[in-house]
Design a protein around this motif. Sequence first.
Motif, PDB file in Angstrom:
ATOM      1  N   GLU A 130      55.878 -12.823 -52.942  1.00  0.00           N
ATOM      2  CA  GLU A 130      55.503 -12.180 -54.389  1.00  0.00           C
ATOM      3  C   GLU A 130      55.889 -10.572 -54.198  1.00  0.00           C
ATOM      4  O   GLU A 130      56.568 -10.075 -55.116  1.00  0.00           O
ATOM      5  N   LYS A 131      55.505  -9.933 -53.066  1.00  0.00           N
ATOM      6  CA  LYS A 131      55.833  -8.446 -53.076  1.00  0.00           C
ATOM      7  C   LYS A 131      57.098  -8.206 -53.190  1.00  0.00           C
ATOM      8  O   LYS A 131      57.804  -7.293 -53.526  1.00  0.00           O
ATOM      9  N   GLN A 132      57.932  -8.999 -52.311  1.00  0.00           N
ATOM     10  CA  GLN A 132      59.318  -8.739 -52.133  1.00  0.00           C
ATOM     11  C   GLN A 132      60.346  -9.251 -53.271  1.00  0.00           C
ATOM     12  O   GLN A 132      61.088  -8.623 -53.749  1.00  0.00           O
ATOM     13  N   PHE A 133      59.713 -10.326 -54.028  1.00  0.00           N
ATOM     14  CA  PHE A 133      60.417 -10.441 -55.330  1.00  0.00           C
ATOM     15  C   PHE A 133      60.355  -9.770 -56.139  1.00  0.00           C
ATOM     16  O   PHE A 133      61.335  -9.301 -56.997  1.00  0.00           O
ATOM     17  N   ILE A 134      59.304  -8.994 -56.521  1.00  0.00           N
ATOM     18  CA  ILE A 134      59.047  -7.880 -57.449  1.00  0.00           C
ATOM     19  C   ILE A 134      59.917  -6.857 -57.154  1.00  0.00           C
ATOM     20  O   ILE A 134      60.745  -5.937 -58.269  1.00  0.00           O
ATOM     21  N   GLU A 135      60.580  -6.609 -55.921  1.00  0.00           N
ATOM     22  CA  GLU A 135      61.499  -5.674 -55.541  1.00  0.00           C
ATOM     23  C   GLU A 135      62.980  -6.184 -55.735  1.00  0.00           C
ATOM     24  O   GLU A 135      63.798  -5.458 -56.291  1.00  0.00           O
ATOM     25  N   PHE A 136      63.052  -7.436 -55.431  1.00  0.00           N
ATOM     26  CA  PHE A 136      64.379  -8.292 -55.612  1.00  0.00           C
ATOM     27  C   PHE A 136      64.756  -8.314 -57.114  1.00  0.00           C
ATOM     28  O   PHE A 136      65.919  -8.260 -57.409  1.00  0.00           O
ATOM     29  N   TYR A 137      63.835  -8.772 -57.860  1.00  0.00           N
ATOM     30  CA  TYR A 137      64.037  -9.074 -59.316  1.00  0.00           C
ATOM     31  C   TYR A 137      65.046  -8.069 -60.045  1.00  0.00           C
ATOM     32  O   TYR A 137      65.894  -8.531 -60.821  1.00  0.00           O
ATOM     33  N   PRO A 138      64.494  -6.892 -60.124  1.00  0.00           N
ATOM     34  CA  PRO A 138      65.377  -5.892 -60.947  1.00  0.00           C
ATOM     35  C   PRO A 138      66.842  -5.699 -60.680  1.00  0.00           C
ATOM     36  O   PRO A 138      67.531  -5.411 -61.489  1.00  0.00           O
ATOM     37  N   LYS A 139      67.211  -5.972 -59.294  1.00  0.00           N
ATOM     38  CA  LYS A 139      68.352  -5.419 -58.687  1.00  0.00           C
ATOM     39  C   LYS A 139      69.105  -6.615 -58.922  1.00  0.00           C
ATOM     40  O   LYS A 139      70.517  -6.709 -58.824  1.00  0.00           O
ATOM     41  N   ASN A 140      68.563  -7.893 -59.095  1.00  0.00           N
ATOM     42  CA  ASN A 140      69.462  -9.191 -59.317  1.00  0.00           C
ATOM     43  C   ASN A 140      69.271 -10.092 -60.587  1.00  0.00           C
ATOM     44  O   ASN A 140      69.840 -11.161 -60.461  1.00  0.00           O
ATOM     45  N   LYS A 141      68.515  -9.516 -61.339  1.00  0.00           N
ATOM     46  CA  LYS A 141      68.241 -10.541 -62.679  1.00  0.00           C
ATOM     47  C   LYS A 141      69.470 -10.632 -63.308  1.00  0.00           C
ATOM     48  O   LYS A 141      69.555 -11.746 -64.315  1.00  0.00           O
ATOM     49  N   ASP A 142      70.570  -9.975 -63.420  1.00  0.00           N
ATOM     50  CA  ASP A 142      71.829 -10.218 -63.921  1.00  0.00           C
ATOM     51  C   ASP A 142      73.029 -10.850 -63.462  1.00  0.00           C
ATOM     52  O   ASP A 142      73.726 -11.389 -63.930  1.00  0.00           O
ATOM     53  N   ASN A 143      72.620 -11.234 -62.176  1.00  0.00           N
ATOM     54  CA  ASN A 143      73.264 -11.987 -61.482  1.00  0.00           C
ATOM     55  C   ASN A 143      72.735 -13.513 -61.091  1.00  0.00           C
ATOM     56  O   ASN A 143      71.762 -13.840 -60.631  1.00  0.00           O
ATOM     57  N   LEU A 144      73.525 -14.409 -62.249  1.00  0.00           N
ATOM     58  CA  LEU A 144      72.706 -15.800 -62.351  1.00  0.00           C
ATOM     59  C   LEU A 144      73.117 -16.542 -61.207  1.00  0.00           C
ATOM     60  O   LEU A 144      72.612 -17.757 -61.101  1.00  0.00           O
ATOM     61  N   LYS A 145      73.772 -16.014 -60.224  1.00  0.00           N
ATOM     62  CA  LYS A 145      73.906 -16.975 -58.859  1.00  0.00           C
ATOM     63  C   LYS A 145      73.214 -16.413 -57.734  1.00  0.00           C
ATOM     64  O   LYS A 145      73.235 -16.957 -56.540  1.00  0.00           O
ATOM     65  N   SER A 146      72.552 -15.212 -58.150  1.00  0.00           N
ATOM     66  CA  SER A 146      71.781 -14.823 -56.897  1.00  0.00           C
ATOM     67  C   SER A 146      70.436 -15.621 -56.470  1.00  0.00           C
ATOM     68  O   SER A 146      70.064 -16.281 -57.392  1.00  0.00           O
ATOM     69  N   GLU A 147      70.414 -15.685 -55.071  1.00  0.00           N
ATOM     70  CA  GLU A 147      69.194 -16.534 -54.726  1.00  0.00           C
ATOM     71  C   GLU A 147      68.383 -15.548 -53.818  1.00  0.00           C
ATOM     72  O   GLU A 147      68.812 -14.739 -53.123  1.00  0.00           O
ATOM     73  N   PHE A 148      66.984 -15.857 -53.875  1.00  0.00           N
ATOM     74  CA  PHE A 148      65.825 -15.190 -53.077  1.00  0.00           C
ATOM     75  C   PHE A 148      65.761 -16.193 -51.806  1.00  0.00           C
ATOM     76  O   PHE A 148      64.895 -17.065 -51.900  1.00  0.00           O
TER      77      PHE A 148
END
Length: 296
Positions: A224-242
Amino acid sequence: MKNKTTLLIMAAGMGSRFGSLKQITPLGPHKKALLHYTIYDAVHAGFDKIVFVIRESFAEEFKNFVGKYAESLVETAYCYQDMNKLPGGMPPIDREKPWGTAHAIWCAKDAIHEPFAALNADDFYGSDAFVKAHDFLANNHNEKEFCLIGYRLAATLSENGTVSRGICEVDANNYLTAVTECTKIGTQADGSIKDEELNKQLSPNDVVSMNFWGFTPTVFSEIEKQFIEFYPKNKDNLKSEFYIPKVVDQMLKDKAAQVKVIPTEAKWFGVTYKEDTPGVNAALAAFDKEGKYLDL
């Protein structure tokens, strides 16, 4: 006192490269999915519960073909990898591709309160791997110590295309120091192995993650903590994966966890591409000749 143990099976992938819902493709002489073999090996290794992460759109089909078999053997639960339910309450985005393995694991957080293994639905991992993972989880009482079943890179490739693998670095005591997710590994014309995306040569003896991890529930809050950091940088990339290896790698850097790499000589194979199917069928048929899985 031994811990109760759970196996989390990530089965929500769309199977885009395979071209169909590969999690429930009948294979081998028993016309079973690789998932049936995973369930069989997990139960025989001693796991107390199985949790499936699936997509709601194919839940009924999945439960009929695979779920009923698990339910006949062990406590079973189902969770959905919901595209509208994101860690940290992040707003959902209109996209078809699931958010990846770390999100899939997080989606099972309400069903798991004990040490657990997590793995892919469309791989065959081998009975030895399940025994080793179960025994580690059952006897480990350090909530910040995880494990990873390690395979030899050369034994995990497909003849029919590139694959994604987590390349592991370990210290003298077999603890993981780093894991790098390589998403385009293939065998070259000269027989060498290369990460085609990074144009980097790899060794056939490199230890790789096939996404067979052992965790404690502390991993959920870290995701959860890391996704909050990951999300803003990757939300516009529809192929990004966590990816879960990236979560673990960050935990290692932060000294928030340590990961014991447990090597296995178990046979691994999978159906990344439809062209992999004949080889998998042959491998499963060979088990019958060895007297394995006859009661599957």
